[in-house]
Design a protein around this motif. Structure first.
Motif: not given
Length: 289
Positions: A52-54, A165-168, A210-211
């Motif tokens: 899964l590449i985002c 977005n990384f949070e999703d 992110l952490a």
């Protein structure tokens, strides 16, 4: 493991040169999840059958999707741009303007590879209006990466590519997944003002989020490996992880001839590390060093 596959995109900070360190630390799993795709150096080489590449950069993800969907036609259209008459400033800026004006994802995907290989240092840089603004690179003969393009297709044709977005990513991970996080790096300067720090639109608040995300995923049984500069802030942010320091050679001057080694951290978040270093995500914890 055989010879490593090189990404077809030039990418400052790509992980190709330190892949051996990352691969040694990366846990085994069913699917590799990368919320910061970049050049996909890790996905090309890590021993996973599913990916899964985002990335938040829609142009980057649409480029990968276009390549794996119709590889032969796509590669030929890119090849047509790699000719001597297109390796001059006037033509480069014509294609850069064309990229900035068109809304066709396929056309932008083709032009992006041309711009990446003909622009200065392979930078991926946009201004506040969202316009690509990297200057002409003045290379003698830009390399057409056909071998690398076809290797990408062979390796990642079944990968899932998402603009995200990384949070999703938290809502998409599943048991058996392994995450690798490669965010925009923390600055090395100890005098930086971290209340206003931003690199490529990635603020220190996002570094904190992110952490905490890494901790939550680890507590759910999904291990996370994260790369960043080794700084005081990194040690605090990743104190719920097990950290390994590595030396990375970097270009530190505009002419590319001056090199220096900087220290980076590989932070591995697992259920055990989070439990050992503090319990609840974002809560008080003992230092990991």
């Amino acid at each position: 493991m055989g010879a490593l596959l090189r990404p077809f995109m030039k990418w400052p900070g790509n992980k190709y040169q330190i892949l051996h360190h990352i691969l040694q630390r990366l846990p085994a799993g069913r699917r590799l999840v990368e919320p910061f795709a970049g050049s996909c150096a890790l996905s090309l080489n890590a021993p996973f059958d599913s990916h899964l590449i985002c990335d938040i950069n829609a142009d980057l993800i649409h480029m990968y999707q276009s390549l794996v969907t119709q590889p032969d036609a796509f590669i030929e259209e890119v090849r047509a741009l790699f000719c001597p008459e297109n390796n001059q400033g006037e033509t480069y800026y014509h294609f850069r303007n064309k990229f900035n004006e068109t809304e066709d994802p396929y056309e932008r995907a083709i032009l992006l590879i041309y711009l990446n290989r003909h622009g200065y240092n392979g930078l991926m840089r946009f201004n506040q209006q969202g316009k690509f603004n990297v200057p002409f690179g003045r290379y003698t003969k830009p390399y057409f990466p056909e071998k690398e393009l076809r290797a990408f297709v062979e390796r990642l044709s079944r990968a899932q590519f998402l603009v995200l977005n990384f949070e999703d990513v938290e809502a998409l991970v599943q048991p058996g997944d392994v995450c690798y996080m490669d965010p925009p790096y923390l600055p090395l300067s100890s005098t930086s003002n971290f209340t206003t720090y931003a690199t490529n639109g990635f603020s220190f608040v996002q570094q904190e989020k992110l952490a905490r995300l890494c901790e939550r995923l680890a507590q759910k049984g999904i291990p996370v490996l994260l790369s960043n500069h080794h700084t005081t802030e990194a040690r605090e942010l990743y104190s719920a992880s097990d950290m390994q320091l590595i030396q990375v050679q970097r270009f530190i001057s505009r002419d590319g001839n001056n090199r220096n080694k900087v220290e980076e951290v590989l932070a591995l978040f697992t259920q055990e590390s989070v439990s050992r270093h503090g319990g609840e995500p974002g809560g008080q914890r003992d230092a990991a060093w």
